[in-house]
Design an enzyme around this catalytic site. Sequence first.
Site, PDB file in Angstrom:
ATOM      1  N   GLU A   1       0.839  -1.210   0.000  1.00 31.33           N
ATOM      2  CA  GLU A   1       0.000   0.000   0.000  1.00 31.33           C
ATOM      3  C   GLU A   1       0.873   1.259   0.000  1.00 31.33           C
ATOM      4  O   GLU A   1       1.891   1.320   0.697  1.00 31.33           O
ATOM      5  CB  GLU A   1      -0.882  -0.025   1.250  1.00 31.33           C
ATOM      6  CG  GLU A   1      -1.783   1.188   1.417  1.00 31.33           C
ATOM      7  CD  GLU A   1      -2.462   1.224   2.777  1.00 31.33           C
ATOM      8  OE1 GLU A   1      -3.450   1.968   2.917  1.00 31.33           O
ATOM      9  OE2 GLU A   1      -2.001   0.516   3.699  1.00 31.33           O
TER      10      GLU A   1
ATOM     11  N   LYS B   1      -9.754   2.406  -2.874  1.00 32.65           N
ATOM     12  CA  LYS B   1     -10.240   1.885  -1.601  1.00 32.65           C
ATOM     13  C   LYS B   1     -11.681   2.324  -1.365  1.00 32.65           C
ATOM     14  O   LYS B   1     -12.032   3.487  -1.572  1.00 32.65           O
ATOM     15  CB  LYS B   1      -9.340   2.371  -0.462  1.00 32.65           C
ATOM     16  CG  LYS B   1      -9.595   1.682   0.872  1.00 32.65           C
ATOM     17  CD  LYS B   1      -8.551   2.118   1.898  1.00 32.65           C
ATOM     18  CE  LYS B   1      -8.740   1.383   3.217  1.00 32.65           C
ATOM     19  NZ  LYS B   1      -7.752   1.808   4.236  1.00 32.65           N
TER      20      LYS B   1
ATOM     21  N   CYS C   1      -5.469  -2.388   2.691  1.00 34.42           N
ATOM     22  CA  CYS C   1      -5.293  -2.239   4.135  1.00 34.42           C
ATOM     23  C   CYS C   1      -6.407  -2.951   4.901  1.00 34.42           C
ATOM     24  O   CYS C   1      -6.673  -4.124   4.667  1.00 34.42           O
ATOM     25  CB  CYS C   1      -5.192  -0.761   4.497  1.00 34.42           C
ATOM     26  SG  CYS C   1      -4.643  -0.454   6.188  1.00 34.42           S
TER      27      CYS C   1
END
EC number: 2.3.1.269
Length: 531
Positions: free
Chosen positions: A287, A351, A405
């Site tokens: 990430e 995301k 994440c």
Amino acid sequence: MERLAGRIILLSGVSRAFVGFLAGLLAVLAQPPFGIFAAAFVSFPVLVWLIDGVAPYPSDGAFRRLRQPAAIGWSFGFGYFLGGLWWLGNALLVEADAFAWAIPLAVLGLPAVLGVFYALAVVIARCLWSDGWGRIAALALGFGIAEWLRGFVFTGFPWNAIGYAAMPMPLMMQSASVVNLSTINMLAVFVFAAPALIWTGKGARTGLAIAVALFTAHIAFGFYRLAQPAPPSAAPQMAVRVVQPVIDQAKKLDDRERASIFEDHLSLTAAPVQGGGKRPDIVVWPETSIPFILTDNPDALARIAEVLKDGQILVAGAVRAEDAGAGLPPRYYNSVYVIDDRGQIIGAADKVHLVPFGEYLPYEDLLTSWGLSSIAASMPGGFSAARMRPVLTLPGGRRLYPMICYEAIFADEVDANARLADVLLNVTNDAWFGDTPGPRQHFHQAQLRAVETGIPMIRAANTGISAVVDARGVLVLVLGYNYRGVLDTILPGKLPTLTDVPTRSRIFWLSMAILSIVASFSRFGFDIRKN
């Protein structure tokens, strides 16, 4: 032991709250990095005995009757979440000048808020409490509802759900291929609380027999599934390289270090395969591994093209900027890019589920007027959330299901599109949390997504834990925390799912109904075999 149970039952006031806190603290040992699931077989019987000791006055109204069990549940939850989440304060030390003031809110405030869910669990259980084995069904029901709510209320934070304590290793993870985490949460509490029946409670043999049967089936199914042949690699084989650069978070935030960070990733990408193995077809970076806006840096794309060999693909975490219109600041997204050997961006995914206070500020207008900001405040407005999670298709047809994440901790958000993919992709940067239990807990929860879906997982973490996980949750290769290097392996294949998402949901609601019936029968005087 019966004497100890009696003493716990007779506790009151501060003493009872303190023992509840200690019981919750003890339960943390069942979660990573410890994985001592036996600890839950002590903490939950203590919780049962504490609830047994609740004796409201006949004149008390409904609120007063529920105040005592709420206090027990909250103290248990506060201990559990304090012991399991204290490491969140480490993220605020990275930029201590700006955020050190918030450490008490992260370390104490969040556990205090999350403790409300367990207060609700015990209140629900107490409403159906009895002196028989039905009371552990009531406790399981209460925790099942509380953990289900914790998955989505206030954007959700199902970290360290109780069910994970019953799945510390692949042998004990295989039930997740049949039922969802919400069901495992309930059944785990039933089994963990069952020892309380040995010394207190009518119908002990019935309750214990059910708990032993559930636990035996849990283990036996794990043995059976792991005894089957490992899922074969899909043809043609795809070689994967996972890069773990171990970049300190303070360095990642230093603008002067951006070039060296980028080159560090490139050097690991170009390293030869040890032992003369197959050259990687796909290279995965963690990430936010690209330390600048890639589309503003054509030289960086050219540099990537220099390093990638013919036919190689790079999948890398990056911040993506999008024009928001005249007079408005750009929108920023926490993303993954797919980049080919010519340095062209051929795919991207943003995301969907952002971290409150980390990537965006809830109720921004109000809280900024109070002087608060998110950790991502260097980007105006923080990050924006994507509306949907696409499946990324690589040249050659292989498909990746991206989770960035902590999106990987939301079992219920892994949608039907995941089954269209050949591999789950989890990129993360746990450097924020240092060498604490946090990265181990995060990895464990991500690992379960492979078992639930029957799809292998590639996990790239900046400081660890990086791994390739097969469709049964077995580690093919792993790179531990703070080990700089790469993982080279062949991507394992998929397994057929034993139940689909709607079926698992129905099993959850059916299990909840059964526990409700058992607890109600026991509470309201029906005879459920008081042997």
